[in-house]
Motif scaffolding. Structure first.
Motif, PDB file in Angstrom:
ATOM      1  N   PHE A 104      72.022  49.858  95.483  1.00 16.17           N
ATOM      2  CA  PHE A 104      71.422  50.833  94.562  1.00 16.17           C
ATOM      3  C   PHE A 104      72.470  51.771  93.965  1.00 16.17           C
ATOM      4  O   PHE A 104      72.125  52.849  93.484  1.00 16.17           O
ATOM      5  CB  PHE A 104      70.328  51.621  95.271  1.00 16.17           C
ATOM      6  CG  PHE A 104      69.040  50.854  95.396  1.00 16.17           C
ATOM      7  CD1 PHE A 104      68.058  50.936  94.412  1.00 16.17           C
ATOM      8  CD2 PHE A 104      68.819  50.022  96.476  1.00 16.17           C
ATOM      9  CE1 PHE A 104      66.884  50.216  94.509  1.00 16.17           C
ATOM     10  CE2 PHE A 104      67.647  49.293  96.585  1.00 16.17           C
ATOM     11  CZ  PHE A 104      66.675  49.386  95.602  1.00 16.17           C
ATOM     12  N   ASN A 105      73.725  51.352  93.969  1.00 17.83           N
ATOM     13  CA  ASN A 105      74.805  52.129  93.355  1.00 17.83           C
ATOM     14  C   ASN A 105      75.071  51.565  91.958  1.00 17.83           C
ATOM     15  O   ASN A 105      75.732  50.537  91.800  1.00 17.83           O
ATOM     16  CB  ASN A 105      76.057  52.059  94.225  1.00 17.83           C
ATOM     17  CG  ASN A 105      77.176  52.918  93.687  1.00 17.83           C
ATOM     18  OD1 ASN A 105      76.951  53.838  92.900  1.00 17.83           O
ATOM     19  ND2 ASN A 105      78.403  52.616  94.102  1.00 17.83           N
ATOM     20  N   ALA A 106      74.526  52.223  90.953  1.00 17.76           N
ATOM     21  CA  ALA A 106      74.637  51.724  89.579  1.00 17.76           C
ATOM     22  C   ALA A 106      76.102  51.545  89.191  1.00 17.76           C
ATOM     23  O   ALA A 106      76.949  52.393  89.469  1.00 17.76           O
ATOM     24  CB  ALA A 106      73.955  52.677  88.604  1.00 17.76           C
ATOM     25  N   GLY A 107      76.398  50.414  88.545  1.00 16.81           N
ATOM     26  CA  GLY A 107      77.742  50.120  88.100  1.00 16.81           C
ATOM     27  C   GLY A 107      78.532  49.253  89.062  1.00 16.81           C
ATOM     28  O   GLY A 107      79.605  48.746  88.692  1.00 16.81           O
ATOM     29  N   THR A 108      78.037  49.066  90.286  1.00 15.55           N
ATOM     30  CA  THR A 108      78.738  48.215  91.248  1.00 15.55           C
ATOM     31  C   THR A 108      78.739  46.765  90.757  1.00 15.55           C
ATOM     32  O   THR A 108      77.717  46.249  90.313  1.00 15.55           O
ATOM     33  CB  THR A 108      78.062  48.280  92.634  1.00 15.55           C
ATOM     34  OG1 THR A 108      78.096  49.628  93.103  1.00 15.55           O
ATOM     35  CG2 THR A 108      78.774  47.388  93.635  1.00 15.55           C
ATOM     36  N   ARG A 109      79.898  46.127  90.822  1.00 16.35           N
ATOM     37  CA  ARG A 109      80.041  44.741  90.380  1.00 16.35           C
ATOM     38  C   ARG A 109      80.011  43.802  91.576  1.00 16.35           C
ATOM     39  O   ARG A 109      80.639  44.070  92.601  1.00 16.35           O
ATOM     40  CB  ARG A 109      81.344  44.556  89.593  1.00 16.35           C
ATOM     41  CG  ARG A 109      81.420  45.417  88.345  1.00 16.35           C
ATOM     42  CD  ARG A 109      82.796  45.359  87.698  1.00 16.35           C
ATOM     43  NE  ARG A 109      83.021  44.065  87.057  1.00 16.35           N
ATOM     44  CZ  ARG A 109      84.014  43.245  87.375  1.00 16.35           C
ATOM     45  NH1 ARG A 109      84.838  43.542  88.363  1.00 16.35           N
ATOM     46  NH2 ARG A 109      84.165  42.103  86.735  1.00 16.35           N
ATOM     47  N   TYR A 110      79.258  42.712  91.436  1.00 15.41           N
ATOM     48  CA  TYR A 110      79.169  41.689  92.472  1.00 15.41           C
ATOM     49  C   TYR A 110      79.757  40.386  91.945  1.00 15.41           C
ATOM     50  O   TYR A 110      79.536  40.012  90.784  1.00 15.41           O
ATOM     51  CB  TYR A 110      77.715  41.459  92.896  1.00 15.41           C
ATOM     52  CG  TYR A 110      77.212  42.459  93.904  1.00 15.41           C
ATOM     53  CD1 TYR A 110      77.101  42.130  95.246  1.00 15.41           C
ATOM     54  CD2 TYR A 110      76.851  43.743  93.516  1.00 15.41           C
ATOM     55  CE1 TYR A 110      76.642  43.049  96.179  1.00 15.41           C
ATOM     56  CE2 TYR A 110      76.390  44.675  94.438  1.00 15.41           C
ATOM     57  CZ  TYR A 110      76.291  44.311  95.772  1.00 15.41           C
ATOM     58  OH  TYR A 110      75.838  45.234  96.688  1.00 15.41           O
ATOM     59  N   ALA A 111      80.504  39.706  92.796  1.00 14.48           N
ATOM     60  CA  ALA A 111      81.109  38.421  92.437  1.00 14.48           C
ATOM     61  C   ALA A 111      80.191  37.279  92.860  1.00 14.48           C
ATOM     62  O   ALA A 111      79.446  37.387  93.845  1.00 14.48           O
ATOM     63  CB  ALA A 111      82.465  38.277  93.112  1.00 14.48           C
ATOM     64  N   TRP A 112      80.277  36.169  92.108  1.00 14.83           N
ATOM     65  CA  TRP A 112      79.458  34.989  92.384  1.00 14.83           C
ATOM     66  C   TRP A 112      80.346  33.748  92.430  1.00 14.83           C
ATOM     67  O   TRP A 112      81.468  33.754  91.912  1.00 14.83           O
ATOM     68  CB  TRP A 112      78.360  34.836  91.317  1.00 14.83           C
ATOM     69  CG  TRP A 112      77.447  36.027  91.297  1.00 14.83           C
ATOM     70  CD1 TRP A 112      77.661  37.217  90.674  1.00 14.83           C
ATOM     71  CD2 TRP A 112      76.193  36.154  91.983  1.00 14.83           C
ATOM     72  NE1 TRP A 112      76.620  38.085  90.902  1.00 14.83           N
ATOM     73  CE2 TRP A 112      75.710  37.459  91.706  1.00 14.83           C
ATOM     74  CE3 TRP A 112      75.436  35.296  92.773  1.00 14.83           C
ATOM     75  CZ2 TRP A 112      74.486  37.910  92.216  1.00 14.83           C
ATOM     76  CZ3 TRP A 112      74.218  35.756  93.279  1.00 14.83           C
ATOM     77  CH2 TRP A 112      73.757  37.048  93.003  1.00 14.83           C
ATOM     78  N   GLU A 113      79.839  32.702  93.038  1.00 13.90           N
ATOM     79  CA  GLU A 113      80.649  31.512  93.259  1.00 13.90           C
ATOM     80  C   GLU A 113      81.113  30.842  91.972  1.00 13.90           C
ATOM     81  O   GLU A 113      82.123  30.132  91.972  1.00 13.90           O
ATOM     82  CB  GLU A 113      79.876  30.500  94.120  1.00 13.90           C
ATOM     83  CG  GLU A 113      79.721  30.946  95.572  1.00 13.90           C
ATOM     84  CD  GLU A 113      79.077  29.881  96.426  1.00 13.90           C
ATOM     85  OE1 GLU A 113      78.630  28.858  95.859  1.00 13.90           O
ATOM     86  OE2 GLU A 113      79.015  30.064  97.655  1.00 13.90           O
ATOM     87  N   ASP A 114      80.390  31.051  90.878  1.00 19.72           N
ATOM     88  CA  ASP A 114      80.803  30.415  89.620  1.00 19.72           C
ATOM     89  C   ASP A 114      81.907  31.196  88.908  1.00 19.72           C
ATOM     90  O   ASP A 114      82.303  30.861  87.787  1.00 19.72           O
ATOM     91  CB  ASP A 114      79.597  30.243  88.688  1.00 19.72           C
ATOM     92  CG  ASP A 114      78.967  31.571  88.276  1.00 19.72           C
ATOM     93  OD1 ASP A 114      79.474  32.640  88.698  1.00 19.72           O
ATOM     94  OD2 ASP A 114      77.961  31.544  87.547  1.00 19.72           O
TER      95      ASP A 114
END
Length: 315
Positions: A104-114
């Protein structure tokens, strides 16, 4: 020591040696001492004492024993070891699998396998009217069976804001899905602004975490890709709405665009908050965050989307 206890100890020791063969010799010795000391006090206390003596923390030893699985559950004559296994499951259910604060921390970036990245957007949907302070989470399209009960943890009656954690991709990573793509990670009902210091699984009456197996959890089922929060006293209102096909067509269109919607009822003191499930149909758990004084701070329905990511990235 009875032969059944010896066999049980052998299963546990074998599992420990297999898991820690590359270096946790001290932890293994600790568990062995625990199993020897066990009959003098209790097997549970003995294992914990032995583990801590040789440097393996009680929490780590419990988690390790929980992973022994079938070997321990088959020890019908070893109630102490089964109790230890249940306690390890309880420890696992005392904390959510992901960092909800990050979610719920706006702006946090998450990485994905693609190789792509999504960005967290936090969106307020509305204030839920909890006339009784008893919260229910469920699929709004299903009839509300008597088996669906409000959570055992209650809050004072009032209005509480509901927000969504949304993963946003500027360019859709899914073929056939328009860009940008937005999927809901979780829904949170906030009770106070106090910091959360502990988490626990939200339960209905009669649900006991110590009866669960390693791969089980208590949650609610979703068949239509949408879930909702409502007060226990609003179940009759929801039941009436379920027969209004036009209403649900309109609601579906709003949820498709906005990810969630506040739905008014015939009772001005009641409403329902609906939200899309990022992983679609499935079963989802709700977590309760508590403050230092143990008052509930929030209820969070984890919709499991971010479990499939590689986690947050720092830049």
């Amino acid at each position: 020591m009875p032969s059944t206890e010896i066999r049980a100890a052998g299963r546990v020791i074998s599992a420990v040696v297999g898991a820690y063969i590359l270096g946790a010799i001290s932890g293994v010795l600790g568990l062995v001492i625990g199993l020897i000391v066990g009959p003098i006090t209790t097997a549970t206390t003995g294992i914990l004492v032995g583990a801590s003596t040789f440097g393996l923390s009680p929490r780590r030893s419990l988690a390790l024993l929980a992973r022994c699985g079938t070997g321990m559950r088959s020890c019908e004559a070893s109630p102490a070891i089964r109790s230890l296994h249940r306690y390890a499951i309880i420890l696992r259910m005392m904390r959510p699998p992901l960092d909800i604060d990050q979610m719920f921390n706006a702006g946090t970036r998450y990485a994905w396998e693609d190789g792509r990245h999504s960005v967290i957007d936090v969106q307020h949907i509305g204030d839920l009217k909890l006339a009784t302070g008893r919260l229910i989470a469920q699929d709004p399209g299903r009839p509300v069976p008597r088996s669906v009960q409000p959570f055992t943890v209650t809050v004072p009656p009032g209005r509480y804001p509901v927000s969504l954690s949304i993963s946003h991709w500027d360019e859709s990573p899914t073929r056939g899905r328009p860009s940008p793509m937005r999927l809901v990670n979780a829904a949170k009902l906030s009770v106070s602004d106090e910091p959360v210091v502990s988490w626990e699984l939200a339960l209905q009456p009669g649900q006991e975490v110590e009866r669960m197996e390693d791969d089980e959890f208590f949650g609610f089922g979703v068949d239509g890709g949408v879930a909702c929060f409502l007060d226990a006293s609003a179940r009759g209102q929801l039941h009436q709405m379920q027969f209004d096909e036009q209403l649900w067509m309109d609601v579906g269109a709003v949820i498709f665009e906005d990810a969630g919607v506040e739905l008014a009822t015939n009772d001005v003191e009641l409403n329902i908050i609906l939200f899309a499930c990022g992983m679609g149909d499935g079963a989802y758990a709700t977590w309760i965050g508590r403050a230092a004084n143990q008052d509930p701070v929030c209820f969070v329905c984890d919709l499991e989307l971010l479990h499939h990511s590689l986690g947050p990235v720092s830049h």
